[in-house]
Enzyme design. Structure first.
Site: not given
Ligand code: PGA
Length: 246
Positions: A8-10, A92, A94, A162, A168, A206, A227-228
């Site tokens: 997930n590149w956000k 998600h 966020e 998640e 993050g 993470s 994510g990251g």
């Molecule tokens: P993260 O994000 O790997 O940076 O913790 C995961 C996500 O939000 O899908």
């Protein structure tokens, strides 16, 4: 079942970052699991062209519940499919936080995604306060019940657990805590849907090259939503390698 590592590149990535896709495909041409990148909507079309004929699929990060109409700034599921997406992340945390998305809204978007032939990747997870209060299973159980409509199958749904406090932050639940939630979600899916044992349950929050193998070795963990660590081909590739050797 064949596992899935999804990135997930956000709100990260412009055309220059498509080089990461090329680099990943060069190091992992036949990865032994499914790979998916969900870039920002602006890159879905170009990334889809780039990966055509490879083992990497492309998804989006959200869609509108309606088919079309007066919704300035929004994108329909059919538009994403037309741009080359096969999956869409929905609910998600966020988006639940930044845009006030509710379980009912996520449910409506899931139906919209299915109508367009997309695989819905529905996210759920507890906040840190909810975990501390011992409410994790009741929260994810409610999210599952209210966000995932009838008609879910392994072909149209991926579920991602998640924990909000792990996203993050570099913090992850213990392996026992991940296993507890995943086996709970598997049981809840089985109570509602035929073929639930084949619905992929991803862990997200993470996930990094150095913790991926232990997480992937857990029963009922069928891959990861990253994510990251999905932004750099070297990190994402290391996670894919961890999965295929777990
Ligand atoms: P993260 O994000 O790997 O940076 O913790 C995961 C996500 O939000 O899908």
């Amino acid at each position: 079942m064949r596992k899935l590592v999804a990135g997930n590149w956000k709100m990260n990535g412009t055309s220059a970052d498509l080089a990461e896709v090329t680099a990943l495909l060069a190091t992992h041409p036949a990865p032994g699991c499914d790979m998916l990148f969900c870039p920002p909507a602006t890159l879905v079309s170009r990334m889809s062209c780039l990966v055509r004929g490879t083992t990497l699929a492309v998804g989006a990060q959200d869609c509108h519940a309606a088919t079309a109409g007066a919704h300035t700034g929004d994108i329909s599921a059919a538009m994403l499919a037309d741009a080359g997406a096969s999956h869409v992340i929905l609910g998600h945390s966020e988006r639940r936080t930044d845009h006030g998305e509710s379980d009912a809204g996520v449910r409506a978007k899931t139906i919209a995604a299915w109508r367009a032939g997309l695989i819905a990747m529905v996210c759920l997870g507890e906040t840190g306060a909810e975990r501390d209060a011992g409410e994790t299973l009741s929260v994810v159980g409610r999210q599952l019940r209210d966000s995932v409509p009838e008609g879910a199958t392994a072909a149209n749904l991926v579920l991602a657990y998640e924990p909000v406090w792990a996203i993050g932050t570099g913090r992850t639940p213990t392996l026992a805590e991940i296993a507890e939630v995943h086996s709970f979600l598997r049981r809840e899916l089985a109570a509602r849907f035929a073929g639930a044992t084949e619905i992929r349950l991803l862990y997200g929050g993470s996930v990094k090259p150095d913790n991926a193998a232990a997480i992937f070795a857990l029963a009922d963990v069928d891959g990861a939503l990253v994510g990251g660590a999905s932004l750099k081909a070297a990190d994402f590739g290391a996670i894919v390698t961890a999965l295929t050797t777990a």
